[in-house]
Design an enzyme around this catalytic site. Structure first.
Site, PDB file in Angstrom:
ATOM      1  N   GLY A 248      38.717 -20.143  -3.545  1.00 58.50           N
ATOM      2  CA  GLY A 248      38.180 -19.270  -4.580  1.00 58.50           C
ATOM      3  C   GLY A 248      36.771 -18.774  -4.328  1.00 58.50           C
ATOM      4  O   GLY A 248      36.180 -18.106  -5.171  1.00 58.50           O
TER       5      GLY A 248
ATOM      6  N   GLU B 227      45.986 -16.187  -5.573  1.00 58.15           N
ATOM      7  CA  GLU B 227      46.317 -17.023  -4.411  1.00 58.15           C
ATOM      8  C   GLU B 227      47.237 -18.168  -4.835  1.00 58.15           C
ATOM      9  O   GLU B 227      48.223 -18.478  -4.158  1.00 58.15           O
ATOM     10  CB  GLU B 227      45.034 -17.578  -3.792  1.00 58.15           C
TER      11      GLU B 227
ATOM     12  N   THR C  89      43.367 -14.279   1.052  1.00 53.27           N
ATOM     13  CA  THR C  89      42.183 -13.422   0.947  1.00 53.27           C
ATOM     14  C   THR C  89      41.010 -14.075   1.684  1.00 53.27           C
ATOM     15  O   THR C  89      40.867 -15.300   1.653  1.00 53.27           O
ATOM     16  CB  THR C  89      41.797 -13.255  -0.542  1.00 53.27           C
TER      17      THR C  89
HETATM   18  O1  LIG Z   1      39.834 -18.846  -1.373  1.00 51.13           O
HETATM   19  C1  LIG Z   1      39.449 -17.874  -0.788  1.00 51.13           C
HETATM   20  C2  LIG Z   1      39.182 -16.575  -1.477  1.00 51.13           C
HETATM   21  O2  LIG Z   1      39.326 -16.693  -2.861  1.00 51.13           O
HETATM   22  C3  LIG Z   1      39.224 -17.929   0.689  1.00 51.13           C
HETATM   23  O3  LIG Z   1      40.382 -18.401   1.287  1.00 51.13           O
HETATM   24  C4  LIG Z   1      38.087 -18.870   0.971  1.00 51.13           C
HETATM   25  O4  LIG Z   1      36.957 -18.468   0.236  1.00 51.13           O
HETATM   26  C5  LIG Z   1      37.768 -18.904   2.475  1.00 51.13           C
HETATM   27  O5  LIG Z   1      37.233 -17.666   2.839  1.00 51.13           O
HETATM   28  P1  LIG Z   1      36.813 -17.330   4.324  1.00 51.13           P
HETATM   29  O6  LIG Z   1      38.069 -17.251   5.124  1.00 51.13           O
HETATM   30  O7  LIG Z   1      36.105 -16.001   4.220  1.00 51.13           O
HETATM   31  O8  LIG Z   1      35.898 -18.417   4.833  1.00 51.13           O
END
Ligand SMILES: O=C(CO)[C@H](O)[C@H](O)COP(=O)(O)O
Length: 219
Positions: A95, A103, A28
């Site tokens: 997170g 996840e 995500t």
């Molecule tokens: O753990 C996550 C979501 O729960 C994402 O992997 C983390 O926040 C990184 O996000 P982004 O790719 O938008 O920088």
């Protein structure tokens, strides 16, 4: 090069790890969204995906990729996900997007965890990014008091309800010198669903988007 361009480069680089006729675990976030765009270009060559959030499920389905319930799947070959921080032992904080529990579940099932980040996410010691902890709502205050005893400053992420109907405490100023020990300690607090330390199951391959291209790191 912008941060988003580095995320995109890492996301597209992950495509090389996806094998024909497999089910792909999908994380995500904004980096994973680039991976989903890439995955859509080979959608006829894969069986489908298992998703870690309602947001990723929506995007996968919009692009015509079938999403399976994890309970109907025996094997996930690779799990591709981003991170908020990752150290040189491949331990992560995740997170930031509140999807940490699903996840962690999908990652646990997968044979290989491919982490995709831009170069701002690499750190020597985890903990500058506040550590997300998913908590059963009625246990919020109790868990916060226990997190203070572990040395952190928990802050309730107002207005956020996870896909599982729970709340998030973001823990600031945590000294995370031993990520595995801290992951276990926090998970042992009654009322915690899980925390955003991915140390007992870290990444197997790290793809880092940089201005000079994508670096591949393995232990
Ligand atoms: O753990 C996550 C979501 O729960 C994402 O992997 C983390 O926040 C990184 O996000 P982004 O790719 O938008 O920088």
């Amino acid at each position: 090069m912008t941060q988003d361009e580095m995320k995109k480069a890492a996301g597209w680089a992950a495509l090389q790890y996806v094998k024909k006729d497999t089910i792909v675990g999908v994380g995500t976030g904004s980096t994973v969204n680039h991976f989903i765009d890439a995955l859509a270009t080979i959608k006829d060559d894969i069986e489908g995906a298992v998703s870690s959030s309602e947001a990723s499920t929506k995007k996968l389905e919009e692009l015509g990729i079938e999403v399976f319930d994890l309970n109907s799947v025996d094997l996930i070959d690779v799990y591709v996900d981003g991170a908020d921080e990752i150290n040189d032992r491949m331990d992560m904080i995740k997170g930031g997007g509140a999807a940490l529990t699903r996840e962690k579940i999908v990652a646990a099932v997968a044979k290989q965890f491919i982490c995709i980040v831009d170069n701002t996410k690499q750190v020597s010691i985890l903990g500058d990014f506040p550590l997300p902890v998913e908590v059963i709502p009625m246990a919020r205050s109790y868990v916060a008091r226990e997190l203070v005893k572990l040395g952190g400053d928990p802050v309730y992420r107002q207005g956020v309800v996870t896909d599982n109907g729970n709340v998030i405490l973001d823990v600031y100023n945590m000294q995370i010198l031993d990520p595995k020990v801290m992951e276990n300690k926090i998970n042992a607090i009654v009322g915690v669903v899980t925390n955003g330390l991915f140390a007992n199951r870290g990444a197997d391959v790290l793809l880092v988007g940089t201005p000079d291209g994508v670096n591949t790191v393995t232990l």
